[in-house]
Motif scaffolding. Structure first.
Motif, PDB file in Angstrom:
ATOM      1  N   ASP A  98      45.685   7.078  15.048  1.00 21.47           N
ATOM      2  CA  ASP A  98      46.731   8.101  15.058  1.00 21.47           C
ATOM      3  C   ASP A  98      47.278   8.278  16.479  1.00 21.47           C
ATOM      4  O   ASP A  98      46.623   8.855  17.348  1.00 21.47           O
ATOM      5  CB  ASP A  98      46.159   9.411  14.529  1.00 21.47           C
ATOM      6  N   THR A  99      48.490   7.792  16.712  1.00 19.82           N
ATOM      7  CA  THR A  99      49.087   7.888  18.054  1.00 19.82           C
ATOM      8  C   THR A  99      49.794   9.223  18.270  1.00 19.82           C
ATOM      9  O   THR A  99      50.225   9.513  19.399  1.00 19.82           O
ATOM     10  CB  THR A  99      50.089   6.747  18.279  1.00 19.82           C
TER      11      THR A  99
ATOM     12  N   LYS B 266      45.436   0.755  14.286  1.00 23.09           N
ATOM     13  CA  LYS B 266      45.789   1.663  13.180  1.00 23.09           C
ATOM     14  C   LYS B 266      45.249   3.069  13.428  1.00 23.09           C
ATOM     15  O   LYS B 266      44.848   3.776  12.504  1.00 23.09           O
ATOM     16  CB  LYS B 266      45.251   1.112  11.845  1.00 23.09           C
TER      17      LYS B 266
ATOM     18  N   GLU C 173      48.100   1.753  18.201  1.00 23.16           N
ATOM     19  CA  GLU C 173      48.836   1.327  17.009  1.00 23.16           C
ATOM     20  C   GLU C 173      48.236   0.052  16.437  1.00 23.16           C
ATOM     21  O   GLU C 173      48.130  -0.104  15.213  1.00 23.16           O
ATOM     22  CB  GLU C 173      50.309   1.096  17.365  1.00 23.16           C
TER      23      GLU C 173
ATOM     24  N   ARG D 153      49.476   3.625  23.824  1.00 22.71           N
ATOM     25  CA  ARG D 153      50.063   3.830  22.503  1.00 22.71           C
ATOM     26  C   ARG D 153      50.071   2.516  21.706  1.00 22.71           C
ATOM     27  O   ARG D 153      49.737   2.491  20.517  1.00 22.71           O
ATOM     28  CB  ARG D 153      51.487   4.386  22.638  1.00 22.71           C
ATOM     29  N   ALA D 154      50.444   1.434  22.364  1.00 21.42           N
ATOM     30  CA  ALA D 154      50.516   0.136  21.680  1.00 21.42           C
ATOM     31  C   ALA D 154      49.135  -0.316  21.208  1.00 21.42           C
ATOM     32  O   ALA D 154      48.979  -0.836  20.089  1.00 21.42           O
ATOM     33  CB  ALA D 154      51.130  -0.913  22.614  1.00 21.42           C
TER      34      ALA D 154
END
Length: 802
Positions: free
Chosen positions: A729-730, A727, A724, A720-721
């Motif tokens: 879409d998580t 940029k 992010e 997830r990090a």
């Protein structure tokens, strides 16, 4: 914006520094016939030498010239003679036009005509090119300067000619790629040149460029950023240094020796030289990077600097700054150097001295992508672009984060390819030339952010049906060679960088037949990567195959003869041109592309050779001696380590034995509904390639589930990090029925999973994509086994039992 300049003209700048800073050094350059050490000139000496030269040149120019401000073109290597000649010509009220030595003859002719040039000053090395234009321009062959002799002359009585409107007079021309078949001349004023310094007003409390700086210049002087940096330093009263070596570009070792010169405070370069430096810096990681870290900053310009290069430099304490601009505008953006964030190089902001005339205009309804434009009232914009309200740079940007005033480059609005060297290629005329071949349906030239161009070719099925395969290849090769003829040297396409697509493959085009470039990159990504991988590592491939290196058959004479013949073949020139075996091949038009081609050919004959062998031994004589020593085992090959070979063979034997003992229990799938559904296992989903693959798969309805295997603990939060950070879409990660994220251990027979989960993978997985591959070429053989091969074997075993 009204700007009050420190000087009224270029001649006034040099004269005042000669009076007020007479004994201060302004230029460091390699000593003649002793190019591994520096000589220097003070401001007084620089002014006096250029006065003597101006007097000499005035006898050549004005005795024939009726035009008040004639255009004088320069065709020579970037060295101290070249630099002194430019500043001497400034004192004669002429317009100076430095020509790239990489231009084709046709491009040079075009520039001479478009600039209405009156004179072509050239060095002896380029006499064969220059003399082809003797019917259209006055020629002058420049003598090699004896600077010591010029300094011994009594003070010159020469007085520079100065126009009353000197600030807004066209004084120099540089050429850019343009949007036509040939480079485009850009006419620049004295105001523009003064603006190179004034653009940095208020940056670093007016100390971005300072009078106690010595800036090492790793750019050619026919490049606007190369010459512009010398001008900045002379304007502010500082000093610039040319790199050590007999000829530009310098070798990585020469660059390091130049930087080691203790007075150097800053370096201005293109990303290509930074990439070449990294390998040598890593050999002595503690001291190598310290040499760069002691500098006030390293300024990278001319092209996008790869994240990998930037990270390696900044993580070792190097203050890296990215400069952005164009020939038409000068510097206008700079990276956010004020922050302590090591990743500051990723974001650009407006230079304080230019911000009032710069605008980012949204290109889409969501205001996500912006076009950068310069107001025509900007005092430092090239005059020919002031007729419209705005001038567009041609690059696209994204503001990140929104409202910050910081932007990241997203690409170019046009099709111009920006290479790692900072040079640009207009692919359209090359593509059109190739498409003149009757068997070519479409051609697309690639090479953005790479060192060299390549081409994908779609064949005309009707025309090719009449030909044998060998005839098709011959016609394509001829078409590309013809296209190379009128292209600059940095845009040439080597035979091994040509990819002929199968007849059932088609390049994406519009209804009008225009190539959809972005779609080409998406659809043919793997083919493009393969082209460059094979080209750059061809010599390693050759070293694993039989070659002609028979010790008893190679004498110095036949090595020398073979080299002369091969160099002539690679450079497409008569063999007689290379009779002088003591002359540097780089004086004879060898460049980075042809260097790789030549090394690849030598590896076919002599086996593996060091990557820098031609840079280190650039004459036929020196290369002959080195190759003779190698074939007689008097000189080691850099990577010819028997222990590594033995370790490699042991690893290969290990996996052969493992696979031999493994029983293939592959199940036969009979459920037709299951065949229509795809369940993927992906490794490396937290990498740039892996994350893009993950997002693409999620868009496919037939993909019902994806297992993401990541090395190390806390896999879900790490993925997830990383997404992010890019940029991405998580929110897609929240669907835990479709995406299952697992921590993995490639050393484990069950990939670090429980027996139940591993058996579930065996039952469900239909496809495996392995993108968790270490791209670190400094790994040892054993590290490579542990980090890469072991995991590959475990995945193959899983595939065989699924």
């Amino acid at each position: 914006m009204s700007v009050k300049f420190r000087f009224s003209s270029i001649a006034d700048m040099l004269q005042k520094h000669a009076q007020n800073r007479s004994d201060e050094k302004c230029l460091y350059y390699p000593k003649k016939n002793q190019s591994d050490s520096y000589a220097s000139l003070t401001f007084k000496q620089f002014n006096e030498v250029t006065n003597h030269l101006a007097k000499r040149f005035s006898n050549i120019i004005h005795q024939k010239e009726t035009n008040k401000n004639p255009v004088v073109c320069l065709l020579a290597n970037s060295d101290v003679d070249y630099l002194l000649t430019i500043y001497a010509l400034f004192k004669l009220n002429v317009v100076v036009f430095p020509l790239s030595i990489r231009n084709s003859d046709a491009a040079i002719k075009h520039l001479l005509e478009k600039s209405n040039a009156s004179y072509l000053f050239y060095s002896k090395a380029f006499s064969s090119v220059a003399t082809t234009f003797d019917s259209i321009i006055n020629l002058h062959q420049m003598e090699e300067l004896n600077i010591s002799e010029l300094l011994d002359y009594k003070e010159s009585s020469f007085k520079p000619e100065i126009d009353t409107d000197e600030i807004d007079r066209i004084c120099i021309i540089f050429h850019s790629s343009g949007t036509t078949s040939f480079p485009k001349p850009i006419r620049l004023t004295t105001r523009y040149l003064f603006g190179w310094f004034e653009s940095f007003a208020s940056e670093m409390d007016d100390r971005f460029w300072s009078d106690d700086d010595l800036v090492l210049l790793l750019l050619p002087l026919f490049h606007v950023a190369g010459f512009g940096t010398t001008f900045i330093m002379f304007y502010v009263g500082g000093a610039c240094g040319l790199p050590l070596g007999d000829i530009f570009p310098p070798t990585p070792k020469q660059i390091i020796k130049s930087i080691e010169y203790t007075k150097v405070t800053k370096v201005c370069t293109v990303p290509l030289f930074l990439q070449q430096l990294l390998r040598l810096l890593k050999e002595d990681e503690n001291n190598g990077f310290k040499m760069l870290a002691r500098l006030r900053f390293v300024l990278s310009v001319g092209a996008a600097c790869s994240p990998d290069i930037c990270k390696q430099l900044t993580e070792h304490g190097v203050k890296l700054i990215i400069g952005f601009g164009s020939t038409e505008t000068g510097f206008i953006l700079v990276s956010c150097y004020e922050t302590n964030n090591k990743d500051q190089w990723q974001s650009l902001r407006k230079l304080k001295g230019r911000e009032s005339n710069l605008s980012f205009l949204p290109l889409d309804s969501d205001n996500q992508i912006y076009e950068l434009v310069v107001n025509s009232q900007d005092p430092f914009l090239a005059p020919e672009f002031k007729s419209k309200k705005f001038y567009s740079i041609g690059d696209l940007f994204k503001e990140e984060p929104v409202g910050s005033g910081n932007y990241t480059v997203q690409g170019r609005a046009d099709d111009i390819l920006v290479h790692m060297s900072g040079e640009k290629t207009n692919p359209l005329p090359i593509e059109l030339a190739i498409q003149q071949c009757p068997i070519v349906e479409h051609a697309v030239v690639l090479g953005h952010q790479r060192l060299h161009c390549s081409v994908l070719i779609e064949l005309n099925s009707k025309e090719t049906s009449k030909l044998e395969h060998s005839q098709i290849e011959k016609q394509i090769l001829t078409a590309v060679e013809n296209a190379n003829t009128n292209a600059p040297a940095h845009s040439h396409i080597a035979p091994t960088l040509i990819k002929i697509l199968p007849l059932d493959k088609h390049l994406p085009v519009t209804n009008k037949g225009n190539i959809l470039r972005k779609q080409v990159y998406n659809e043919y990504h793997s083919e493009i990567e393969q082209i460059y991988e094979q080209f750059l590592n061809q010599s390693n491939f050759n070293s694993n195959h039989a070659h002609d290196n028979q010790q008893e058959s190679w004498t110095k004479k036949n090595i020398c003869d073979y080299l002369q013949e091969t160099v002539a073949e690679v450079l497409h020139k008569p063999i007689e041109n290379f009779n002088d075996h003591s002359q540097s091949l780089y004086h004879l038009s060898l460049d980075s592309l042809t260097t790789l081609q030549l090394r690849n050919k030598l590896c076919q004959k002599f086996g593996f050779l060091d990557q820098n062998i031609i840079f280190e031994y650039p004459t036929i004589d020196a290369l002959t001696d080195q190759l003779f020593a190698i074939v007689n085992n008097q000189q080691p090959r850099q990577s010819d380590d028997p222990q590594h070979y033995q370790q490699t063979e042991e690893i290969i034997d290990k996996y052969i034995n493992l696979m031999a003992t493994h029983t293939n229990r592959k199940r036969q799938i009979t459920n037709s509904d299951h065949l229509r559904k795809r369940i993927f296992l992906i490794t490396g989903a937290n990498g740039s390639l892996g994350s893009q693959t993950l997002l693409q798969l999620l868009n496919k309805p037939q993909v019902t589930k994806i297992y993401c295997l990541l090395r190390g603990p806390d896999a879900h939060n790490r993925l997830r990090a990383d997404m992010e950070l890019r940029k991405q879409d998580t929110a897609v990660l929240d669907d835990k029925t479709r995406i299952i994220i697992l921590s993995t251990n490639f050393d484990d027979d069950q990939l670090g999973q429980t027996t139940n989960i591993y058996q579930q993978l065996q039952r469900e997985v239909t496809d495996i994509i392995h993108s968790a591959w270490k791209m670190d070429f400094n790994l040892t053989i054993n590290d490579f086994d542990r980090e890469c091969l072991k995991g590959l074997y475990q995945l193959l075993k899983l595939a065989a039992t699924s």
